[in-house]
Design a protein around this motif. Structure first.
Motif, PDB file in Angstrom:
ATOM      1  N   ARG A 117       0.830  -1.203   0.000  1.00  0.00           N
ATOM      2  CA  ARG A 117       0.000   0.000   0.000  1.00  0.00           C
ATOM      3  C   ARG A 117       0.866   1.256   0.000  1.00  0.00           C
ATOM      4  O   ARG A 117       0.627   2.191  -0.761  1.00  0.00           O
ATOM      5  CB  ARG A 117      -0.928  -0.007   1.211  1.00  0.00           C
ATOM      6  CG  ARG A 117      -1.905   1.168   1.246  1.00  0.00           C
ATOM      7  CD  ARG A 117      -3.002   0.928   2.255  1.00  0.00           C
ATOM      8  NE  ARG A 117      -2.508   0.888   3.611  1.00  0.00           N
ATOM      9  CZ  ARG A 117      -2.603  -0.195   4.410  1.00  0.00           C
ATOM     10  NH1 ARG A 117      -3.146  -1.303   3.966  1.00  0.00           N
ATOM     11  NH2 ARG A 117      -2.149  -0.157   5.652  1.00  0.00           N
ATOM     12  N   HIS A 118       1.894   1.270   0.821  1.00  0.00           N
ATOM     13  CA  HIS A 118       2.740   2.456   0.890  1.00  0.00           C
ATOM     14  C   HIS A 118       3.618   2.594  -0.341  1.00  0.00           C
ATOM     15  O   HIS A 118       3.916   3.713  -0.766  1.00  0.00           O
ATOM     16  CB  HIS A 118       3.579   2.432   2.156  1.00  0.00           C
ATOM     17  CG  HIS A 118       2.768   2.607   3.398  1.00  0.00           C
ATOM     18  ND1 HIS A 118       1.962   3.703   3.610  1.00  0.00           N
ATOM     19  CD2 HIS A 118       2.607   1.819   4.487  1.00  0.00           C
ATOM     20  CE1 HIS A 118       1.357   3.587   4.780  1.00  0.00           C
ATOM     21  NE2 HIS A 118       1.729   2.447   5.326  1.00  0.00           N
ATOM     22  N   ALA A 119       4.018   1.472  -0.931  1.00  0.00           N
ATOM     23  CA  ALA A 119       4.808   1.543  -2.157  1.00  0.00           C
ATOM     24  C   ALA A 119       3.983   2.122  -3.294  1.00  0.00           C
ATOM     25  O   ALA A 119       4.474   2.934  -4.087  1.00  0.00           O
ATOM     26  CB  ALA A 119       5.322   0.156  -2.528  1.00  0.00           C
ATOM     27  N   ARG A 120       2.713   1.724  -3.377  1.00  0.00           N
ATOM     28  CA  ARG A 120       1.864   2.226  -4.456  1.00  0.00           C
ATOM     29  C   ARG A 120       1.541   3.705  -4.282  1.00  0.00           C
ATOM     30  O   ARG A 120       1.266   4.402  -5.252  1.00  0.00           O
ATOM     31  CB  ARG A 120       0.579   1.395  -4.513  1.00  0.00           C
ATOM     32  CG  ARG A 120       0.810   0.011  -5.119  1.00  0.00           C
ATOM     33  CD  ARG A 120      -0.326  -0.953  -4.828  1.00  0.00           C
ATOM     34  NE  ARG A 120      -0.105  -2.218  -5.514  1.00  0.00           N
ATOM     35  CZ  ARG A 120      -0.704  -3.356  -5.180  1.00  0.00           C
ATOM     36  NH1 ARG A 120      -1.542  -3.380  -4.158  1.00  0.00           N
ATOM     37  NH2 ARG A 120      -0.446  -4.468  -5.848  1.00  0.00           N
ATOM     38  N   ALA A 121       1.577   4.158  -3.039  1.00  0.00           N
ATOM     39  CA  ALA A 121       1.291   5.568  -2.788  1.00  0.00           C
ATOM     40  C   ALA A 121       2.537   6.438  -2.832  1.00  0.00           C
ATOM     41  O   ALA A 121       2.443   7.664  -2.821  1.00  0.00           O
ATOM     42  CB  ALA A 121       0.613   5.732  -1.433  1.00  0.00           C
ATOM     43  N   ALA A 122       3.715   5.812  -2.901  1.00  0.00           N
ATOM     44  CA  ALA A 122       4.959   6.569  -2.761  1.00  0.00           C
ATOM     45  C   ALA A 122       5.219   7.512  -3.923  1.00  0.00           C
ATOM     46  O   ALA A 122       5.910   8.523  -3.767  1.00  0.00           O
ATOM     47  CB  ALA A 122       6.141   5.609  -2.599  1.00  0.00           C
ATOM     48  N   GLU A 123       4.708   7.188  -5.113  1.00  0.00           N
ATOM     49  CA  GLU A 123       4.950   8.060  -6.253  1.00  0.00           C
ATOM     50  C   GLU A 123       4.275   9.414  -6.071  1.00  0.00           C
ATOM     51  O   GLU A 123       4.666  10.392  -6.702  1.00  0.00           O
ATOM     52  CB  GLU A 123       4.452   7.398  -7.535  1.00  0.00           C
ATOM     53  CG  GLU A 123       5.260   6.163  -7.916  1.00  0.00           C
ATOM     54  CD  GLU A 123       4.786   5.554  -9.211  1.00  0.00           C
ATOM     55  OE1 GLU A 123       3.800   6.081  -9.786  1.00  0.00           O
ATOM     56  OE2 GLU A 123       5.383   4.577  -9.657  1.00  0.00           O
ATOM     57  N   ALA A 124       3.267   9.451  -5.243  1.00  0.00           N
ATOM     58  CA  ALA A 124       2.582  10.719  -4.982  1.00  0.00           C
ATOM     59  C   ALA A 124       2.562  10.969  -3.477  1.00  0.00           C
ATOM     60  O   ALA A 124       1.524  10.945  -2.834  1.00  0.00           O
ATOM     61  CB  ALA A 124       1.155  10.675  -5.529  1.00  0.00           C
ATOM     62  N   VAL A 125       3.763  11.168  -2.922  1.00  0.00           N
ATOM     63  CA  VAL A 125       3.871  11.393  -1.488  1.00  0.00           C
ATOM     64  C   VAL A 125       3.094  12.648  -1.124  1.00  0.00           C
ATOM     65  O   VAL A 125       3.342  13.724  -1.687  1.00  0.00           O
ATOM     66  CB  VAL A 125       5.345  11.549  -1.061  1.00  0.00           C
ATOM     67  CG1 VAL A 125       5.437  11.870   0.423  1.00  0.00           C
ATOM     68  CG2 VAL A 125       6.106  10.278  -1.378  1.00  0.00           C
ATOM     69  N   PRO A 126       2.132  12.562  -0.231  1.00  0.00           N
ATOM     70  CA  PRO A 126       1.342  13.750   0.096  1.00  0.00           C
ATOM     71  C   PRO A 126       2.188  14.787   0.810  1.00  0.00           C
ATOM     72  O   PRO A 126       3.126  14.463   1.534  1.00  0.00           O
ATOM     73  CB  PRO A 126       0.259  13.184   1.025  1.00  0.00           C
ATOM     74  CG  PRO A 126       0.879  11.962   1.634  1.00  0.00           C
ATOM     75  CD  PRO A 126       1.755  11.384   0.567  1.00  0.00           C
ATOM     76  N   SER A 127       1.849  16.037   0.585  1.00  0.00           N
ATOM     77  CA  SER A 127       2.570  17.093   1.295  1.00  0.00           C
ATOM     78  C   SER A 127       2.183  17.116   2.761  1.00  0.00           C
ATOM     79  O   SER A 127       2.931  17.627   3.599  1.00  0.00           O
ATOM     80  CB  SER A 127       2.276  18.455   0.658  1.00  0.00           C
ATOM     81  OG  SER A 127       0.887  18.744   0.720  1.00  0.00           O
ATOM     82  N   VAL A 128       1.008  16.559   3.070  1.00  0.00           N
ATOM     83  CA  VAL A 128       0.557  16.483   4.458  1.00  0.00           C
ATOM     84  C   VAL A 128       0.337  15.017   4.818  1.00  0.00           C
ATOM     85  O   VAL A 128      -0.470  14.329   4.181  1.00  0.00           O
ATOM     86  CB  VAL A 128      -0.743  17.283   4.686  1.00  0.00           C
ATOM     87  CG1 VAL A 128      -1.181  17.169   6.151  1.00  0.00           C
ATOM     88  CG2 VAL A 128      -0.558  18.738   4.290  1.00  0.00           C
ATOM     89  N   VAL A 129       1.062  14.541   5.807  1.00  0.00           N
ATOM     90  CA  VAL A 129       0.924  13.168   6.286  1.00  0.00           C
ATOM     91  C   VAL A 129       0.088  13.192   7.556  1.00  0.00           C
ATOM     92  O   VAL A 129       0.365  13.974   8.469  1.00  0.00           O
ATOM     93  CB  VAL A 129       2.307  12.540   6.564  1.00  0.00           C
ATOM     94  CG1 VAL A 129       2.153  11.146   7.172  1.00  0.00           C
ATOM     95  CG2 VAL A 129       3.122  12.471   5.278  1.00  0.00           C
ATOM     96  N   ARG A 130      -0.933  12.350   7.611  1.00  0.00           N
ATOM     97  CA  ARG A 130      -1.852  12.356   8.749  1.00  0.00           C
ATOM     98  C   ARG A 130      -1.853  11.002   9.452  1.00  0.00           C
ATOM     99  O   ARG A 130      -1.783   9.956   8.812  1.00  0.00           O
ATOM    100  CB  ARG A 130      -3.282  12.678   8.287  1.00  0.00           C
ATOM    101  CG  ARG A 130      -3.397  14.031   7.582  1.00  0.00           C
ATOM    102  CD  ARG A 130      -4.839  14.310   7.164  1.00  0.00           C
ATOM    103  NE  ARG A 130      -4.926  15.534   6.385  1.00  0.00           N
ATOM    104  CZ  ARG A 130      -4.983  16.755   6.907  1.00  0.00           C
ATOM    105  NH1 ARG A 130      -4.993  16.892   8.229  1.00  0.00           N
ATOM    106  NH2 ARG A 130      -5.058  17.820   6.134  1.00  0.00           N
ATOM    107  N   THR A 131      -1.950  11.053  10.758  1.00  0.00           N
ATOM    108  CA  THR A 131      -2.171   9.860  11.565  1.00  0.00           C
ATOM    109  C   THR A 131      -2.991  10.283  12.779  1.00  0.00           C
ATOM    110  O   THR A 131      -2.551  11.116  13.573  1.00  0.00           O
ATOM    111  CB  THR A 131      -0.846   9.186  11.987  1.00  0.00           C
ATOM    112  OG1 THR A 131      -1.145   8.083  12.843  1.00  0.00           O
ATOM    113  CG2 THR A 131       0.095  10.140  12.664  1.00  0.00           C
ATOM    114  N   GLY A 132      -4.197   9.770  12.885  1.00  0.00           N
ATOM    115  CA  GLY A 132      -5.102  10.217  13.938  1.00  0.00           C
ATOM    116  C   GLY A 132      -5.390  11.701  13.783  1.00  0.00           C
ATOM    117  O   GLY A 132      -5.716  12.171  12.693  1.00  0.00           O
ATOM    118  N   ASP A 133      -5.257  12.459  14.878  1.00  0.00           N
ATOM    119  CA  ASP A 133      -5.507  13.895  14.804  1.00  0.00           C
ATOM    120  C   ASP A 133      -4.229  14.685  14.546  1.00  0.00           C
ATOM    121  O   ASP A 133      -4.205  15.910  14.656  1.00  0.00           O
ATOM    122  CB  ASP A 133      -6.186  14.399  16.082  1.00  0.00           C
ATOM    123  CG  ASP A 133      -5.296  14.253  17.319  1.00  0.00           C
ATOM    124  OD1 ASP A 133      -4.224  13.610  17.213  1.00  0.00           O
ATOM    125  OD2 ASP A 133      -5.675  14.784  18.379  1.00  0.00           O
TER     126      ASP A 133
END
Length: 227
Positions: A117-133
């Motif tokens: 999942r993270h490899a497939r998303a790595a090409e478009a690394v979000p500028s904002v990473v979220r975890t919980g709040d």
């Protein structure tokens, strides 16, 4: 999502177990018995992920990690070697995760799902990473919790940003230290532990310790992410 998985192991029983486990999960499986065959199958079949044993008959599996890693291909080490230095070496060479034999099949599948999942998303690394709040804005260097800005020191932010860029993956102590301190200083791992402790106090309370930053004992840290 189904993927093509290359299983590299010299033991027939292990390859059979992994094939059955992976095929039941919907994946396509190809196999290799040694390093030479692994490189040939990787070139011919273009697998999305490799499950790699380290004790191969023709070469040490560690030497294969940089050769098998192409683009966002996942490398998941599955080995009987339990020494911390082996795990650190594999992760530093580019492995996404390390599972020790004997392994639980469901845990292995879960780790593989996360890595894919993270490899497939790595090409478009979000500028904002979220975890919980918690939100980490990598472009603006701003960290908020529950919508409120959190004051971090430069070292605290640099450590957190390194974990965020590799979210969900273990990052070794040495890689974090290199990113946060660079070559101009000679930090000890004690300094990193202090920084992580401060981050936990600022970002996790009143949640349990490790709810955001997980400790991989003797190896490094992992930023937990949701979804």
């Amino acid at each position: 999502m189904p993927a093509t998985i290359l299983v590299v192991d010299d033991e027939v029983a292990i390859r059979r177990l992994l094939r059955n486990t992976l095929e039941q999960a919907g994946h396509l499986v190809v196999e290799a018995r040694d390093g030479r065959e692994a490189l040939a199958r990787a070139a011919a079949d273009h697998p999305d992920a490799v499950l790699l044993d380290l004790g191969l008959p023709d070469r040490d599996g560690l030497s294969l990690i940089p050769l098998l890693r192409a683009g966002e291909r996942v490398i998941l080490v599955v080995s009987a070697r339990e020494a911390t230095e082996e795990k650190v070496a594999a992760l530093d060479l580019g492995a996404d995760d390390y599972v020790t034999k004997p392994f639980d099949s469901e845990e292995l599948l879960a780790r593989l799902r996360v890595a894919l999942r993270h490899a497939r998303a790595a090409e478009a690394v979000p500028s904002v990473v979220r975890t919980g709040d918690l939100a980490i804005d990598l472009d603006r260097r701003v960290v908020t919790r529950g919508g409120e800005a959190q004051h971090l020191t430069r070292k605290e932010y640099d450590v957190l940003a390194m974990l965020a860029r590799h979210r969900g993956r273990v990052v070794t102590h040495d890689r974090i230290i290199d990113a946060a301190w660079g070559g101009d200083e000679d930090p000890r791992i004690d300094y990193l532990r202090i920084v992580v402790r401060n981050l936990r106090q600022k970002l996790e309370a009143p949640q349990p310790v490790g709810s955001v930053i997980a400790n991989e004992l003797g190896v490094g840290y992992r930023l937990r992410v949701e979804g």
